[in-house]
Design a protein around this motif. Structure first.
Motif, PDB file in Angstrom:
ATOM      1  N   TYR A  36      17.798 -87.172   5.116  1.00  0.00           N
ATOM      2  CA  TYR A  36      17.212 -86.672   5.539  1.00  0.00           C
ATOM      3  C   TYR A  36      17.563 -84.175   4.848  1.00  0.00           C
ATOM      4  O   TYR A  36      18.249 -84.911   4.292  1.00  0.00           O
ATOM      5  N   ALA A  37      16.464 -84.125   4.796  1.00  0.00           N
ATOM      6  CA  ALA A  37      17.157 -82.400   4.181  1.00  0.00           C
ATOM      7  C   ALA A  37      16.300 -81.697   5.617  1.00  0.00           C
ATOM      8  O   ALA A  37      15.641 -81.977   5.925  1.00  0.00           O
ATOM      9  N   LEU A  38      17.182 -80.668   5.144  1.00  0.00           N
ATOM     10  CA  LEU A  38      17.029 -78.856   6.013  1.00  0.00           C
ATOM     11  C   LEU A  38      15.507 -78.693   5.646  1.00  0.00           C
ATOM     12  O   LEU A  38      15.925 -77.927   4.850  1.00  0.00           O
ATOM     13  N   THR A  39      14.411 -78.269   6.226  1.00  0.00           N
ATOM     14  CA  THR A  39      13.921 -78.059   6.188  1.00  0.00           C
ATOM     15  C   THR A  39      13.857 -76.033   6.656  1.00  0.00           C
ATOM     16  O   THR A  39      13.516 -75.592   6.160  1.00  0.00           O
ATOM     17  N   GLU A  40      14.335 -75.616   7.446  1.00  0.00           N
ATOM     18  CA  GLU A  40      14.879 -74.900   8.035  1.00  0.00           C
ATOM     19  C   GLU A  40      15.473 -74.342   9.579  1.00  0.00           C
ATOM     20  O   GLU A  40      15.649 -75.434  10.298  1.00  0.00           O
ATOM     21  N   ALA A  41      16.118 -73.333   9.931  1.00  0.00           N
ATOM     22  CA  ALA A  41      17.198 -73.346  10.922  1.00  0.00           C
ATOM     23  C   ALA A  41      16.515 -72.147  11.311  1.00  0.00           C
ATOM     24  O   ALA A  41      16.342 -70.650  10.801  1.00  0.00           O
ATOM     25  N   TRP A  42      17.095 -71.987  12.602  1.00  0.00           N
ATOM     26  CA  TRP A  42      17.615 -70.772  13.352  1.00  0.00           C
ATOM     27  C   TRP A  42      18.164 -70.720  14.214  1.00  0.00           C
ATOM     28  O   TRP A  42      18.091 -71.379  15.556  1.00  0.00           O
ATOM     29  N   PRO A  43      18.531 -69.770  14.055  1.00  0.00           N
ATOM     30  CA  PRO A  43      19.753 -69.509  14.896  1.00  0.00           C
ATOM     31  C   PRO A  43      19.263 -68.491  15.950  1.00  0.00           C
ATOM     32  O   PRO A  43      18.655 -67.600  15.801  1.00  0.00           O
TER      33      PRO A  43
END
Length: 456
Positions: free
Chosen positions: A428-435
């Motif tokens: 799996y690859a991290l696409t994006e993150a929202w804090p």
């Protein structure tokens, strides 16, 4: 032991950054000093409390030059109570550092170069935002002084008697003061884990933000109380007419966790109702539910968007609590299956599905790792919201075998989020993150991370 530092040494330091966890970072003679109570941009005089080979830890004695981002704290307990750490730091700066900390953890631990991190979403409310607070009892014995009830002193097991608190509603502090005085009049001491004697352990207050209901949970040892707890419940209802329910639970384990093991009695229904978006939730005394309702609505919306549901997907909701995230996705999914270790929370989740007229939801009580092995339906999307310790390593391995198209990871700890992402990184690859900032004035930050399966 460092040759440069020694315990008790006084240093003048320019604080450059904020470390993950909230301490200031300064450098002197090429060495790093972690400074408790310091803010980036301050020049401080500090005393070394720990000297290691390549770094030191220190406490602030005096601020010599102030940062332009300093702001006046608003609570009389600030600096003593450990409930808030950053009341003296401008809120925009709090968000800046929280965003940076998420990125730092993903880069350093998960080994992701330049991860796509959105700016931290502010809490809609900066005071009175918490719908749940946990307070601890201490003392009350012949040698320990008067009974205390409040929050832990910063960096200590000692208790600060709370007279005001701006994280929940003003009513919460009134209840704390009232319970403290009532329990003092009983002359019954608090529980002492060393001797296993005493009664009072924790007071947990839930105040829902949309239905304005209040639950008081009194957690004690199994010692005899002579009717004191029932009298306290009656007294609370008389003093606070809007109080919805009082729950008495006991806890045998010595560990200082505000979680009941056995419910002794309750007044009223034993739960409160909350609403996030258009979904209603029943919340029992020991069920997990996000403690900042307005911010949780933003977080849930982001998680639903990240899931990318079209109506055909089977969703697996791990560590589902009372069904929060899974139910928020139920309208857009073919089915939702939730797994949770706390049976009371699963009962709430089932009741919540019925309450919202969802017929496509199933909730399972049991160990997440064990239940993952017995799933009959392969999930297309997994949403996981584990505790601060993150997922069990074997649970992450089990997800690799299930091979969902997307994993939506909701985390309250960026370091364990990064650790688990690294374990999943082969597939799996991290696409994006929202804090999301659900805990203003503290170093804590929630995060929604989207992981997508790599094409073979």
């Amino acid at each position: 032991m460092s040759e440069f530092f020694h315990k008790g040494q006084t240093l003048e330091l320019n604080v450059e950054r904020m470390a993950f966890g909230g301490r200031g970072i300064a450098r002197t003679e090429g060495f790093v000093v972690f400074v408790d109570g310091a803010l980036p941009g301050q020049k401080v005089r500090a005393t070394v409390t720990k000297a290691a080979k390549r770094f030191a830890e220190a406490d602030v004695d005096e601020v010599l030059e102030q940062t332009p981002h300093w702001t006046q704290p608003f609570c009389l307990h600030f600096g003593k109570c450990g409930g808030c750490q950053f009341q003296d730091l401008d809120y925009a700066e709090q968000l800046k550092w929280k965003t940076e900390h998420v990125g730092d953890q993903l880069t350093r631990i998960a080994r992701i170069e330049a991860p796509k991190i959105h700016p931290a979403q502010a809490s809609p409310e900066l005071r009175g935002f918490r719908n749940k607070m946990e307070f601890a009892f201490a003392g009350g014995g012949s040698e320990s002084g008067p009974l205390s009830l409040g929050l832990h002193r910063k960096g200590s097991e000692r208790i600060v008697n709370i007279e005001e608190c701006h994280l929940p509603s003003p009513q919460c502090a009134e209840i704390v003061r009232h319970v403290r005085e009532f329990c003092r009049r009983t002359s019954i001491p608090s529980y002492d884990p060393r001797t296993r004697r005493g009664l009072w352990r924790f007071l947990v207050i839930r105040e829902t933000k949309t239905t304005m209901q209040t639950m008081v949970q009194i957690i004690t040892s199994q010692a005899q109380d002579g009717g004191a707890i029932r009298s306290l419940a009656d007294d609370l209802h008389q003093r606070f007419p809007a109080l919805t329910t009082v729950v008495h639970s006991t806890r045998k384990a010595r560990s200082a966790i505000a979680h009941g093991e056995r419910q002794v009695f309750r007044t009223g229904d034993g739960y409160v109702m909350e609403q996030v978006g258009d979904i209603r939730y029943r919340i029992s005394a020991d069920s997990f539910f996000q403690t900042n309702t307005p911010a949780a609505e933003l977080l849930y919306a982001a998680a639903c968007k990240a899931a990318g549901l079209t109506g055909t997907e089977h969703v697996l909701d791990l560590y589902c609590g009372s069904g929060g995230l899974g139910l928020a996705m139920a309208k857009q999914a073919a089915s939702v299956t939730g797994i949770e270790t706390v049976p009371a929370a699963v009962r709430d989740a089932e009741a919540n599905a019925k309450l919202n007229e969802f017929t496509n939801c199933t909730f399972i009580a049991g160990d997440v790792l064990e239940k993952l092995k017995t799933l009959e339906q392969k999930p297309d999307v997994v949403v996981t919201d584990p505790p601060r310790s993150g997922m069990h390593p074997d649970a992450a391995a089990a997800l690799l075998e299930l091979a969902p198209e997307r994993i939506v990871y909701v985390s309250c700890n960026p370091s364990t989020l990064a650790r688990d992402i690294k374990q999943l990184s082969g597939d799996y690859a991290l696409t994006e993150a929202w804090p999301f900032d659900l805990f203003p004035h503290s170093p804590h930050i929630e995060c929604v991370a989207l992981l997508e399966r790599l094409k073979s």
